[in-house]
Design an enzyme around this catalytic site. Sequence first.
Site, PDB file in Angstrom:
ATOM      1  N   LYS A  96      -3.879 -11.104  -6.218  1.00 53.05           N
ATOM      2  CA  LYS A  96      -4.408 -10.549  -5.552  1.00 53.05           C
ATOM      3  C   LYS A  96      -5.436 -10.103  -6.359  1.00 53.05           C
ATOM      4  CE  LYS A  96      -5.819  -8.284  -1.136  1.00 53.05           C
ATOM      5  NZ  LYS A  96      -6.517  -8.131  -0.514  1.00 53.05           N
ATOM      6  N   LYS A 110     -10.436  -5.200  -3.833  1.00 48.55           N
ATOM      7  CA  LYS A 110     -11.653  -4.505  -3.922  1.00 48.55           C
ATOM      8  C   LYS A 110     -11.143  -2.904  -4.193  1.00 48.55           C
ATOM      9  CE  LYS A 110     -13.595  -4.096   0.296  1.00 48.55           C
ATOM     10  NZ  LYS A 110     -12.413  -3.624   1.859  1.00 48.55           N
ATOM     11  N   LYS A 127       0.986  -1.278   0.330  1.00 46.14           N
ATOM     12  CA  LYS A 127      -0.161   0.067  -0.156  1.00 46.14           C
ATOM     13  C   LYS A 127       0.691   1.430   0.041  1.00 46.14           C
ATOM     14  CE  LYS A 127      -4.459  -1.342   1.315  1.00 46.14           C
ATOM     15  NZ  LYS A 127      -6.026  -2.077   1.577  1.00 46.14           N
TER      16      LYS A 127
HETATM   17  P1  ATP Z   1      -8.662  -3.419  -0.215  1.00 49.25           P
HETATM   18  O1  ATP Z   1      -8.157  -3.672  -1.214  1.00 49.25           O
HETATM   19  O2  ATP Z   1      -9.195  -1.829   0.040  1.00 49.25           O
HETATM   20  O3  ATP Z   1      -7.132  -3.061   0.040  1.00 49.25           O
HETATM   21  P2  ATP Z   1      -9.390  -5.826   0.193  1.00 49.25           P
HETATM   22  O4  ATP Z   1     -10.551  -5.840  -1.149  1.00 49.25           O
HETATM   23  O5  ATP Z   1      -8.036  -6.393   0.463  1.00 49.25           O
HETATM   24  O6  ATP Z   1      -9.182  -4.547   0.372  1.00 49.25           O
HETATM   25  P3  ATP Z   1     -10.248  -6.207   2.910  1.00 49.25           P
HETATM   26  O7  ATP Z   1     -11.466  -4.994   3.222  1.00 49.25           O
HETATM   27  O8  ATP Z   1      -8.984  -5.638   3.397  1.00 49.25           O
HETATM   28  O9  ATP Z   1     -10.489  -6.497   1.222  1.00 49.25           O
HETATM   29  O10 ATP Z   1     -10.421  -7.263   2.889  1.00 49.25           O
HETATM   30  C1  ATP Z   1     -11.546  -8.167   4.286  1.00 49.25           C
HETATM   31  C2  ATP Z   1     -11.568 -10.014   4.190  1.00 49.25           C
HETATM   32  O11 ATP Z   1     -11.501 -10.476   2.505  1.00 49.25           O
HETATM   33  C3  ATP Z   1      -9.960 -10.326   4.792  1.00 49.25           C
HETATM   34  O12 ATP Z   1     -10.437 -11.303   5.320  1.00 49.25           O
HETATM   35  C4  ATP Z   1      -9.330 -11.048   2.932  1.00 49.25           C
HETATM   36  O13 ATP Z   1      -8.298 -11.214   3.701  1.00 49.25           O
HETATM   37  C5  ATP Z   1     -10.469 -11.405   2.658  1.00 49.25           C
HETATM   38  N1  ATP Z   1     -10.011 -11.420   1.064  1.00 49.25           N
HETATM   39  C6  ATP Z   1     -10.011  -9.970  -0.018  1.00 49.25           C
HETATM   40  N2  ATP Z   1      -8.896 -10.270  -0.510  1.00 49.25           N
HETATM   41  C7  ATP Z   1      -9.210 -12.019  -1.063  1.00 49.25           C
HETATM   42  C8  ATP Z   1      -8.935 -12.211  -2.547  1.00 49.25           C
HETATM   43  N3  ATP Z   1      -8.533 -11.967  -3.095  1.00 49.25           N
HETATM   44  N4  ATP Z   1      -9.104 -13.861  -1.446  1.00 49.25           N
HETATM   45  C9  ATP Z   1     -10.125 -14.175  -0.687  1.00 49.25           C
HETATM   46  N5  ATP Z   1      -9.634 -13.246   0.668  1.00 49.25           N
HETATM   47  C10 ATP Z   1     -10.168 -12.305   0.218  1.00 49.25           C
END
Ligand code: ATP
Length: 332
Positions: free
Chosen positions: A197, A200, A115
């Site tokens: 990965k 969002k 980040k």
């Molecule tokens: P950002 O892009 O804002 O960092 P993010 O998509 O990584 O957000 P978070 O809110 O940080 O989402 O994560 C919420 C939950 O979803 C966490 O338990 C995280 O491990 C899970 N998660 C996020 N992305 C993935 C993915 N690609 N596959 C599986 N689990 C995920």
Amino acid sequence: MLDQRPVSFSGVQPSGNLTIGNYLGAIKNFPEFSEKYKCFYCVVDQHAITVRQVPAELRRRTYETLALYIACGLDPQKNTLYVQSHVPAHTELAWMLNCFTMFGELSRMTQFKDKSARHADNVNAGLFTYPVLMAADILLYQTDVVPIGSDQKQHVELARNIVDRFNQLYPDTFTMPEPIVPKAGARIMSLAEPTKKMSKSDENENAVVRILDDKDAIIRKFKRAVTDSGSEIRVADDKPGVTNLITIYSCFTGKSVEEIEREFDGVGYGDFKIAVGQACAERLAPVQEEYRRLLADKAYLESVMKNGADEAAYYARKTLSKVRRKLGFVNL
Ligand code: ATP
Ligand code: LTN
């Protein structure tokens, strides 16, 4: 009365429209803990401000994330659902834990490195101490299990190190939390770059499938998904694109990898991708319908937030006053 069952805690940031990664890696798995565990599921708005947010959007997404929790099967009667900033004990404990977390430990966190590279103009202290607030979220409720996607394991490991260090100095303060990562779906990959990965906050809309995307968008995105050379539909290290699609299909249909490889033996990538899109859209349709119904009732969502925050604060206060006592603060 305090619930004596072991505790499950997890959180999702209201930092964007949730993806099928968030769903398969985390939220979908939350409800199964509701019988055996006392469950706290939090919308972590204070984590979200470690990167810049548009205030009106953050507010809207906080409601939306809570509505999605419920639409994905979390019954507010059986789970404590609430918003992090409504329970100030989280940031209070985070300050104390900051004094038990090492600079070197935080510098090694992969999410911080990612980040801070992505938001090079805003490498703020909150982004750096993000895992300490996450540790506070977890430790405040004497949590036993933390259901998460695999990208968050490193942060739970850090929380475990903090417990070790703290309990050594002040015995029996915190429960040692255990990360729980699903067998399939713990790391859903980007559809555009399957070695990365799915996230969002990805700027490329074709890389992510969102829980609230309509059927046409879902199928269109899967059709465009990057696949690999060759034509076989099977799981392999040199086939990250196809492997990711098989994982997604498996999570949405409950079929095993072997069954899927058999089902699509001799089928082309194009038809396979459509099948994945259809399975995904089909499973998400009832979630979307329930979500829309819930989102129309803001007063209901606010009552869930309010009750959840009251209940969480009650549990949090117990841990906080224990920690204050152990550290030598004057409790009035
Ligand atoms: P950002 O892009 O804002 O960092 P993010 O998509 O990584 O957000 P978070 O809110 O940080 O989402 O994560 C919420 C939950 O979803 C966490 O338990 C995280 O491990 C899970 N998660 C996020 N992305 C993935 C993915 N690609 N596959 C599986 N689990 C995920
Ligand atoms: N850091 C997590 C969200 C999160 C969390 C938590 C997850 C904040 N606090 C406590 C589990 C337990 C993320 O970025 N996915």
